[in-house]
Design a protein around this motif. Structure first.
Motif, PDB file in Angstrom:
ATOM      1  N   GLN B  44      40.031  33.622  29.699  1.00 35.37           N
ATOM      2  CA  GLN B  44      40.459  34.589  31.240  1.00 35.37           C
ATOM      3  C   GLN B  44      39.748  33.808  31.366  1.00 35.37           C
ATOM      4  OE1 GLN B  44      38.872  38.068  28.925  1.00 35.37           O
ATOM      5  NE2 GLN B  44      38.959  39.647  30.834  1.00 35.37           N
ATOM      6  N   ASP B  45      39.876  35.081  33.030  1.00 38.38           N
ATOM      7  CA  ASP B  45      39.070  34.300  34.146  1.00 38.38           C
ATOM      8  C   ASP B  45      39.427  34.600  35.563  1.00 38.38           C
ATOM      9  OD1 ASP B  45      38.392  32.658  36.770  1.00 38.38           O
ATOM     10  OD2 ASP B  45      39.165  30.780  37.268  1.00 38.38           O
ATOM     11  N   ALA B  46      38.618  35.437  36.432  1.00 36.76           N
ATOM     12  CA  ALA B  46      38.582  36.578  37.323  1.00 36.76           C
ATOM     13  C   ALA B  46      38.224  36.560  37.722  1.00 36.76           C
ATOM     14  CB  ALA B  46      37.744  37.728  36.422  1.00 36.76           C
ATOM     15  N   THR B  47      37.643  34.921  38.825  1.00 38.36           N
ATOM     16  CA  THR B  47      37.207  34.820  39.720  1.00 38.36           C
ATOM     17  C   THR B  47      38.315  35.446  40.762  1.00 38.36           C
ATOM     18  OG1 THR B  47      36.765  32.937  38.511  1.00 38.36           O
ATOM     19  CG2 THR B  47      36.332  32.758  40.650  1.00 38.36           C
ATOM     20  N   VAL B  48      39.662  35.141  40.658  1.00 31.53           N
ATOM     21  CA  VAL B  48      40.701  35.887  41.477  1.00 31.53           C
ATOM     22  C   VAL B  48      41.725  36.269  41.027  1.00 31.53           C
ATOM     23  CG1 VAL B  48      40.114  34.031  43.857  1.00 31.53           C
ATOM     24  CG2 VAL B  48      41.658  33.633  41.702  1.00 31.53           C
ATOM     25  N   PRO B  49      42.216  37.967  41.296  1.00 35.40           N
ATOM     26  CA  PRO B  49      42.957  38.390  40.610  1.00 35.40           C
ATOM     27  C   PRO B  49      44.116  37.534  40.948  1.00 35.40           C
ATOM     28  CG  PRO B  49      42.514  39.354  42.978  1.00 35.40           C
ATOM     29  CD  PRO B  49      41.778  38.349  42.761  1.00 35.40           C
ATOM     30  N   LEU B  50      45.082  36.827  39.554  1.00 37.05           N
ATOM     31  CA  LEU B  50      45.806  36.295  39.791  1.00 37.05           C
ATOM     32  C   LEU B  50      45.633  36.087  37.814  1.00 37.05           C
ATOM     33  CD1 LEU B  50      45.856  33.251  42.090  1.00 37.05           C
ATOM     34  CD2 LEU B  50      46.846  35.315  42.239  1.00 37.05           C
ATOM     35  N   ARG B 116      53.701  32.806  37.934  1.00 36.71           N
ATOM     36  CA  ARG B 116      52.542  33.119  38.555  1.00 36.71           C
ATOM     37  C   ARG B 116      52.132  34.002  39.981  1.00 36.71           C
ATOM     38  NH1 ARG B 116      50.467  29.844  43.220  1.00 36.71           N
ATOM     39  NH2 ARG B 116      48.163  30.032  43.743  1.00 36.71           N
ATOM     40  N   MET B 117      51.224  35.444  39.428  1.00 35.86           N
ATOM     41  CA  MET B 117      51.646  36.388  40.296  1.00 35.86           C
ATOM     42  C   MET B 117      50.487  36.453  40.600  1.00 35.86           C
ATOM     43  SD  MET B 117      52.633  38.134  36.210  1.00 35.86           S
ATOM     44  CE  MET B 117      52.339  36.157  36.048  1.00 35.86           C
ATOM     45  N   LEU B 118      50.201  37.706  41.441  1.00 40.68           N
ATOM     46  CA  LEU B 118      48.802  39.255  41.453  1.00 40.68           C
ATOM     47  C   LEU B 118      48.216  39.467  40.044  1.00 40.68           C
ATOM     48  CD1 LEU B 118      48.666  40.189  45.123  1.00 40.68           C
ATOM     49  CD2 LEU B 118      46.927  38.356  44.012  1.00 40.68           C
ATOM     50  N   GLU B 120      48.359  42.830  39.881  1.00 34.75           N
ATOM     51  CA  GLU B 120      48.921  44.182  40.122  1.00 34.75           C
ATOM     52  C   GLU B 120      50.008  43.944  39.731  1.00 34.75           C
ATOM     53  OE1 GLU B 120      47.857  45.136  44.151  1.00 34.75           O
ATOM     54  OE2 GLU B 120      48.882  44.182  45.018  1.00 34.75           O
ATOM     55  N   ASP B 218      43.578  36.800  35.288  1.00 37.17           N
ATOM     56  CA  ASP B 218      42.927  38.185  35.007  1.00 37.17           C
ATOM     57  C   ASP B 218      43.814  38.795  34.365  1.00 37.17           C
ATOM     58  OD1 ASP B 218      40.719  40.147  35.940  1.00 37.17           O
ATOM     59  OD2 ASP B 218      41.147  39.637  38.357  1.00 37.17           O
ATOM     60  N   SER B 379      42.308  24.429  38.667  1.00 34.70           N
ATOM     61  CA  SER B 379      42.996  25.562  39.292  1.00 34.70           C
ATOM     62  C   SER B 379      43.564  26.567  37.601  1.00 34.70           C
ATOM     63  CB  SER B 379      44.450  25.242  40.181  1.00 34.70           C
ATOM     64  OG  SER B 379      45.683  25.134  39.604  1.00 34.70           O
ATOM     65  N   SER B 380      43.782  27.837  37.712  1.00 35.25           N
ATOM     66  CA  SER B 380      44.649  28.203  36.789  1.00 35.25           C
ATOM     67  C   SER B 380      46.240  27.816  36.173  1.00 35.25           C
ATOM     68  CB  SER B 380      44.602  30.195  36.992  1.00 35.25           C
ATOM     69  OG  SER B 380      45.703  30.136  38.100  1.00 35.25           O
TER      70      SER B 380
END
Lengths: 453, 453
Positions: B44-50, B116-118, B120, B218, B379-380
């Protein structure tokens, strides 16, 4: 997209957050100001035990002395070739042993730097960077080695259609201006650059008043503040940059053909762009995406590649600099298709300048651009690079929060107006390749490539 | 480095952490098992919403039917060209509009996928992937378009010294084995592949029992579990792979020279490697770094480039596959220097096989390799890719915790023994370029390149 990022802590070093569930808040971009007054934007991210820093000094190759194009580039390439009491070999061994990644590069406006390390090697990494920035040696041996590598690269580029086209394009676009010179110099200028030139460049350019910094990684704000002072505190307070004049992109349309016996003809095209602080910038960014920015969905890709099969790829972008801005595109094709390719491109630019995009194109481009920006921040180094760019572009620390709103606010009328503004006057184009006879005779401006000029 | 990662939660979905200070714990790699029994490793990594997901099915181009080399590759390239009730155009518009990045590729052993996605756009992204995996259409129009692109690429490669050398190298290294075939097929085989072949390949290969998955981003573990079932739950439980035999790398030394009139001669060299599950693997990995893995510090780089200026770059790596393993190196040089370059490489390999590395080299390589691994996870998408590879290599979910200890445990004796094992028998080499007359006459095995064979 408006709520992608939470409200940002815009001032101060301390940030305390109480979390019971797994971390679910997105990046918090903080403004860190060191005890010594040096500012950086900072994101704490402990997903992996790494720290990435990116920074930029205003004053790139546009600061090169006359006749010594490539000075800034050579300085960037030799900053890490020995510093303080460490010679080049020792310095590199220190970096290598700890897997510390340090890099410097020069564009027309900026000298950029990058530092990346394991958390546990933090102090050594920042200390090595301090040495490179404040006491680079420019010893004869590494300088001549790097110079030889640069000349070797320039020799290779002197026969590459893409490089020839690029040099010619910039020279034509900005005749007589520092932007017209190749950033990495020429076969004539690079041999003339002396260690004293590099020292002078560094003395004038590396200062605290023209510096922007971003740090992303597994470190806290207080430590970042201390590292900033240690690393950059020894630099002069003020830079001494030679003033660079603003300049408009050359008059369009213009067409240059450079004969070269290669299988693929390189084609560059461009014209005046939109300044980054122009209220129409985002509209321009969106219409550029529609015309040539989207990899597989752009009008140029559709018309030039999919419908006519003329090229393997074609794309365009907006380029903004401190003293000018441009629209810029490139492609490559077979010599006998070069004319048709350029005609098709010109026809598409004319069409969008007259009709603008459709509402559907605008909606889809907006949707894509809102998502793709975040996708481009998917590593601490890239995130830090973006945060430096936002500072250079004076966008404000809340820009990522505001960006989707700025995109959403662009109307179809805005898009049409801006498309006319950018593409209404045709392009300046440079083709390098086997010129069909009819074309060659029609272009008295064609010259044979003379290595690099 | 032993404490870089905290103890990992090895089972179960739920993870609760109490944090008062800013998140300072490094990545927690969890094993998520979906309600339907599908497993993934998750960070789990919420640094950017990806959100980034990587996955791999065992069964790559080694599964291509005889005479139809390139089947897996063509399937991978067309999986996202229409699926379910969406044709290719509609499918791509959906991806593009949401900036969803989806990619498939095939190597000899695996079909790999990437999503890979946003955050949302999560549900739409996973749903589009589900369609591609479970009901790809392989419609005639996109299939012929992708086939034409593949053939165009193969035609370009048929005149590229690097590609010719690579095909020849693998053919010589693994004669008669599926590994000898080019993964993306040949100009002869690709036209023969039919939609039915792609369907059959997908039916046999895309299943739940040969699938490894990693998710970084995220999202929470419970949601990941649900997404796994929705996306992969419709696949068959069991794959139907054609058995592939284990094979040793060809006998060394052997030397092949392929005449081709190009400015730069491409040189590939290699020999038997070390299996990933061999207790000596890490020792081999370290000595390879010393001989040719380090960018600027390797013995080959020092001897071939720095001391003799023969080449621009030279490097080597270990390649491990499911049914063989190899040591592999490459460089390029001027035709008249090819002989000296290869002689220098052979001399260096002989020297390290007889003497082994020095203690200093071993220490520095260990230090570098402990740091650089983490730097490669920045990078994720890359992190997820590594987590998939650790699963494919059967390394255990605590591998990142254990890795530094494994590196530290390698002794100088280990390194010497393994260097002898790998490089004691000389290499198989392939050179493609202008063969000096003396060389050419001495190599009766030389053949002209016949496009791709």
């Amino acid at each position: 997209m408006m709520n992608v990022l939470p409200r940002l802590a815009a001032t101060g070093i301390a940030l305390v957050c109480l979390q019971i569930a797994p971390a679910s808040a997105a990046a918090k971009i903080q403004r860190v100001v060191s005890p010594g007054g040096i500012e950086a934007w900072f994101v704490q991210d402990a997903t992996v035990p790494l720290i990435a820093m990116q920074f930029a000094f205003t004053g790139g190759s546009a600061q090169d002395p006359d006749g010594k194009a490539g000075t800034g580039s050579l300085a960037a390439d030799t900053l890490d070739e020995g510093a303080g009491d460490l010679d080049s070999k020792t310095y590199h061994e220190r970096l290598e042993r700890r897997a510390i990644q340090m890099n410097f590069s020069v564009s027309r406006d900026y000298l950029r730097g990058s530092l990346r390390m394991l958390k546990e090697n933090r102090d050594e990494a920042f200390d090595l960077l301090r040495l490179a920035l404040t006491s680079p040696r420019f010893d004869a041996e590494p300088l001549e080695r790097v110079r030889a590598q640069t000349l070797s690269l320039l020799r290779r580029e002197s026969t590459s259609p893409g490089s020839i086209a690029s040099d010619r394009f910039w020279a034509a676009a900005y005749e007589g201006h520092p932007y017209a010179r190749p950033s990495n110099g020429t076969l004539e200028s690079v041999p003339k650059i002396e260690a004293a030139d590099l020292k002078d460049y560094v003395r004038r350019t590396l200062a605290r008043d023209n510096l922007k910094i971003a740090v992303v990684g597994d470190v806290d704000a207080e430590t970042v503040g201390k590292l900033l002072d240690k690393t950059f505190g020894g630099l002069p307070a003020k830079s001494e940059l030679t003033p660079v004049a603003n300049i408009d992109f050359a008059k369009t349309p213009q067409k240059f053909v450079v004969p070269l016996d290669v299988p693929q003809t390189a084609i560059l095209f461009g014209g005046a762009g939109i300044a980054r602080n122009d209220p129409d910038f985002m509209a321009a960014y969106i219409v550029n995406h529609i015309i040539g920015g989207g990899s597989l969905s752009s009008r140029l890709y559709h018309e030039v590649r999919e419908k006519r099969g003329l090229v393997y790829s074609v794309s365009s972008s907006l380029i903004w600099m401190n003293h000018s801005s441009m629209f810029f595109g490139s492609t490559a094709t077979r010599a006998d298709k070069a004319g048709e390719t350029l005609d098709t491109i010109n026809a598409e630019l004319k069409r969008i300048s007259e009709e603008g995009p459709t509402q559907k194109e605008l909606d889809e481009a907006k949707s894509y651009l809102k998502g793709s920006q975040m996708l481009a921040l998917d590593s601490s180094t890239k995130f830090a690079g973006a945060l430096v760019q936002y500072q250079l572009d004076n966008l404000g620390i809340d820009y990522l929060e505001r960006r989707s709103g700025i995109i959403d606010a662009v109307t179809l009328d805005d898009a049409k107006r801006v498309a006319k503004r950018i593409w209404g006057n045709g392009v300046l184009s440079v083709s390098v390749g086997r010129a069909p006879v009819a074309d060659a005779s029609a272009t008295p401006s064609a010259t044979a490539p003379t290595a690099k000029n």
